[in-house]
Design an enzyme around this catalytic site. Structure first.
Site, PDB file in Angstrom:
ATOM      1  N   GLU A  83       4.068  11.500 -39.355  1.00  0.00           N
ATOM      2  CA  GLU A  83       2.493  10.692 -38.971  1.00  0.00           C
ATOM      3  C   GLU A  83       1.918  11.539 -37.824  1.00  0.00           C
ATOM      4  O   GLU A  83       1.821  11.382 -36.962  1.00  0.00           O
ATOM      5  CB  GLU A  83       3.459   9.398 -39.023  1.00  0.00           C
ATOM      6  CG  GLU A  83       4.485   8.672 -39.868  1.00  0.00           C
ATOM      7  CD  GLU A  83       3.040   7.970 -40.812  1.00  0.00           C
ATOM      8  OE1 GLU A  83       2.069   7.934 -40.677  1.00  0.00           O
ATOM      9  OE2 GLU A  83       4.455   7.704 -41.567  1.00  0.00           O
ATOM     10  N   LYS A  96      14.417  12.523 -30.271  1.00  0.00           N
ATOM     11  CA  LYS A  96      13.581  13.358 -28.751  1.00  0.00           C
ATOM     12  C   LYS A  96      12.355  12.265 -28.246  1.00  0.00           C
ATOM     13  O   LYS A  96      11.651  13.345 -29.140  1.00  0.00           O
ATOM     14  CB  LYS A  96      13.458  14.390 -29.890  1.00  0.00           C
ATOM     15  CG  LYS A  96      13.366  15.748 -28.389  1.00  0.00           C
ATOM     16  CD  LYS A  96      12.201  16.253 -28.213  1.00  0.00           C
ATOM     17  CE  LYS A  96      11.070  16.436 -28.159  1.00  0.00           C
ATOM     18  NZ  LYS A  96      10.277  15.749 -26.873  1.00  0.00           N
ATOM     19  N   PRO A  97      12.364  11.945 -27.287  1.00  0.00           N
ATOM     20  CA  PRO A  97      10.917  11.379 -27.319  1.00  0.00           C
ATOM     21  C   PRO A  97      10.243  12.168 -26.703  1.00  0.00           C
ATOM     22  O   PRO A  97      10.197  12.807 -25.850  1.00  0.00           O
ATOM     23  CB  PRO A  97      11.707  10.232 -26.119  1.00  0.00           C
ATOM     24  CG  PRO A  97      13.106  10.263 -25.815  1.00  0.00           C
ATOM     25  CD  PRO A  97      13.861  12.172 -26.960  1.00  0.00           C
ATOM     26  N   PRO A 156       6.345  10.374 -30.837  1.00  0.00           N
ATOM     27  CA  PRO A 156       5.024  10.883 -29.204  1.00  0.00           C
ATOM     28  C   PRO A 156       4.762   9.665 -28.212  1.00  0.00           C
ATOM     29  O   PRO A 156       5.628   8.856 -28.076  1.00  0.00           O
ATOM     30  CB  PRO A 156       3.588  10.857 -29.967  1.00  0.00           C
ATOM     31  CG  PRO A 156       4.153   9.514 -30.945  1.00  0.00           C
ATOM     32  CD  PRO A 156       5.267   9.801 -30.574  1.00  0.00           C
ATOM     33  N   TRP A 157       3.714  10.017 -27.618  1.00  0.00           N
ATOM     34  CA  TRP A 157       3.851   9.511 -26.316  1.00  0.00           C
ATOM     35  C   TRP A 157       2.816   8.373 -26.218  1.00  0.00           C
ATOM     36  O   TRP A 157       2.806   7.206 -25.004  1.00  0.00           O
ATOM     37  CB  TRP A 157       2.924  10.152 -24.823  1.00  0.00           C
ATOM     38  CG  TRP A 157       2.075  10.911 -25.184  1.00  0.00           C
ATOM     39  CD1 TRP A 157       1.641  12.148 -25.730  1.00  0.00           C
ATOM     40  CD2 TRP A 157       0.454  10.283 -25.220  1.00  0.00           C
ATOM     41  NE1 TRP A 157       0.502  12.602 -25.859  1.00  0.00           N
ATOM     42  CE2 TRP A 157      -0.324  11.443 -25.919  1.00  0.00           C
ATOM     43  CE3 TRP A 157      -0.131   8.996 -25.115  1.00  0.00           C
ATOM     44  CZ2 TRP A 157      -1.509  11.152 -25.939  1.00  0.00           C
ATOM     45  CZ3 TRP A 157      -1.607   9.244 -25.616  1.00  0.00           C
ATOM     46  CH2 TRP A 157      -2.081   9.595 -25.472  1.00  0.00           C
ATOM     47  N   GLU A 165      -9.588  14.573 -33.374  1.00  0.00           N
ATOM     48  CA  GLU A 165      -9.430  13.451 -33.001  1.00  0.00           C
ATOM     49  C   GLU A 165      -9.612  13.255 -31.443  1.00  0.00           C
ATOM     50  O   GLU A 165      -8.995  14.411 -31.032  1.00  0.00           O
ATOM     51  CB  GLU A 165      -7.856  13.526 -32.911  1.00  0.00           C
ATOM     52  CG  GLU A 165      -6.953  11.831 -32.414  1.00  0.00           C
ATOM     53  CD  GLU A 165      -5.636  11.675 -33.748  1.00  0.00           C
ATOM     54  OE1 GLU A 165      -4.921  12.716 -33.147  1.00  0.00           O
ATOM     55  OE2 GLU A 165      -5.273  11.360 -33.610  1.00  0.00           O
ATOM     56  N   CYS A 210      -3.288   6.741 -33.367  1.00  0.00           N
ATOM     57  CA  CYS A 210      -4.074   7.017 -34.362  1.00  0.00           C
ATOM     58  C   CYS A 210      -4.598   6.422 -35.226  1.00  0.00           C
ATOM     59  O   CYS A 210      -5.789   6.629 -35.680  1.00  0.00           O
ATOM     60  CB  CYS A 210      -2.230   7.805 -34.946  1.00  0.00           C
ATOM     61  SG  CYS A 210      -1.514   6.466 -35.451  1.00  0.00           S
TER      62      CYS A 210
END
Ligand code: NAD
Length: 486
Positions: free
Chosen positions: A258, A184-185, A159-160, A389, A292
């Site tokens: 995750e 893969k970013p 994720p970013w 979230e 998170c």
């Protein structure tokens, strides 16, 4: 020494895919912009890779697998150690890239890079300790033994919110266990993963680490569905986790997830209000709440509620929001525009539903995706800002009568990643930690982590462990070898 310009920084990052032994353009000329969230200016373009690009990367990883998997743990360890050294030598560049890409303040971002180096070193060592349980005679006339083997090609999707740290958290155990990788970013924040690939290209054999840029629905999905990818590890939203599980089902590959979080912090009457407020300032607003494990729901018993709110408001008012390049900045912008708008939407809806904005609540005028750190009170447990979230610099405060109600409110969300309890009563702390349905529970703090200890959620927060020896084991398969004795 003056800071490098954005053009100088971008010139250090090949905006292409690392596949096998070379940097390759994507098959089509489609590109995605990389935006500096503090200025809203497009600073680079990355390939919008297709299935064919992903396929090339998977084939390169597959070709590199036999020789990487059969190195001794020590030989792999030496390369991971060298990569950790290279990363630390590149600390300034890596930090600056994370600042212009993700908006992480220059005064704190280097900690993410040094933590990455620490995780590489941890797994360089841990990979040398992998073992099966005892060998022995479990059936008459036979000796059994256990082998722990690499799984194969690992597709890692990140994720970013902590771009380079999350990438390394997956790459390090995967490689230490003898797998090869296609990373893969996030399309929002690809720059540090690409810079990491530049370093790795000098140290790792060709094809051991491949990096493919692109969107989740295309490049990400192609990686998940590829029949020659043996394990996928995703850190991302819960909706993405469900989709990745679905996509992976046809090929029955192992999937590590995750996912999102909605961490409660329970504060009991006997807690130290000033110390708790100080801890919450960091755990709720670090990285603008794009974390998170951020403490998002502060659940407080009546005897300390007013005092805590007063301390918390003072702490939050002291957070310096501004240009992430300024070393005095505590909190930079949110990482991209649609996300900033989504967080604002949650605040507006909370107010519509009767909530009170105690402090903050708005965006900063001018360029950049900045939001004020925000405290909201008076919202119902069922409201969207409590159940969903938000992933921004927003906390809600809730008054509950006692520990039982606090635990009930804490558990009453679909997520189960991190939680905390603040009290000096060790009995109550232990009771709460037993009853809280979360993968990590902190006592008298919130958010501290280390490479040695596991991280991972329950419920809709996923079902894998990262960091620690448990994560290394996730990237291995167990084989039983049974020998018939003469
Ligand atoms: P996201 O789910 O939108 O994207 C994560 C990654 O998945 C990106 O690389 C994206 O391109 C890719 N992706 C999206 N759709 C895909 C698909 N269909 N197939 C394959 N790949 C796909 O998440 P995000 O917005 O980048 O990150 C924020 C989320 O990550 C939050 O929910 C946060 O809680 C979670 N997160 C969890 C942890 C943890 O340790 N549990 C840590 C950090 C972030």
């Amino acid at each position: 020494m003056s800071s490098p310009s954005i053009d100088e920084l971008i010139s250090l990052v090949p905006t292409a895919n690392l596949i096998g032994d070379r940097w390759q353009e994507a098959e089509t000329s489609a590109e995605l912009p990389v935006i500096d969230p503090a200025t809203e200016v497009a600073i680079a373009k990355i390939p919008d890779s297709s299935d064919a690009d992903v396929d090339r990367a998977v084939r390169a990883a597959r070709a590199a697998l036999p020789s990487w998997a059969t190195l001794t743990p020590r030989q792999r360890s030496e390369r991971l150690m060298a990569l950790a050294d290279a990363l630390e030598s590149d600390l300034r560049t890596m930090s600056d890239l994370e600042t212009i890409d993700a908006g992480h303040p220059t005064g704190v971002v280097s900690g993410e890079i040094t933590s990455g180096a620490d995780r590489l070193r941890f797994y360089a060592g841990a990979g040398r300790t992998l073992e099966g349980r005892a060998a022995g005679e479990y059936a008459p006339g036979y000796t059994s033994m256990i082998r722990r083997e690499p799984i194969g090609v690992a597709g890692l999707i990140t994720p970013w919110n902590y771009p380079i740290l999350t990438a390394i958290t997956k790459v390090a155990p995967a490689l230490a266990a003898g797998n090869t990788v296609v990373l893969k970013p996030s399309e929002q924040t690809p720059l540090t993963a690409l810079r990491f690939a530049v370093l790795a290209h000098e140290i790792l054999p060709a094809g051991v680490l491949n990096v493919v840029n692109g969107r989740g629905s295309t490049a990400g999905a192609a990686l998940v569905t590829h029949p020659d990818v043996d394990i996928v590890s995703l850190t991302g939203g819960t909706v993405t986790g469900r989709e990745v599980s679905r996509l992976a089902a046809n090929s029955l590959k192992r999937v590590l997830l995750e996912l999102g979080g909605k961490a409660p912090a329970i504060v009991l009457d006997d807690a130290d209000a000033a110390a708790t407020a100080s801890a919450l300032r960091y755990s709720a607003f670090w990285n603008a709440g794009q974390d998170c494990s951020a403490a998002t729901r502060v659940i407080v018993t009546p005897g300390i509620y007013d005092e805590l709110l007063e301390h918390l408001a003072r702490q939050v008012a002291s957070i310096a929001v501004g240009d992430p390049r300024d070393p005095t900045t505590d909190m930079g912008p949110l990482t991209y525009d649609a996300h900033r708008d989504r967080v604002l939407g949650f605040i507006e809806r909370a107010v519509d539903e009767g909530g009170t904005v105690h402090i903050g609540g708005g965006r900063r005028s001018g360029a950049g995706y900045f939001l004020e750190p925000t405290i909201i009170t008076g919202v119902a447990q069922s409201s969207a800002i409590v159940q969903s979230e938000v992933f921004g610099p927003v906390i809600t405060l809730h008054r509950v009568p006692d520990l039982d109600e606090a635990v009930a409110a804490a558990n009453d969300v679909e997520y189960g990643l991190g939680a905390s309890v603040f009290t000096h009563d060790i009995g109550k702390a232990m009771e709460a930690s037993r009853r809280l349905d979360f993968g990590t529970v902190w006592i008298n703090d919130h958010g501290a982590v280390s490479a040695e200890m596991p991280w991972g959620g329950f419920k809709q927060s996923g079902h894998a462990k990262e960091r620690s020896i448990y994560a290394l084991e996730e990237y291995t398969r167990i084989k039983h070898v049974m020998v018939k004795l003469p």
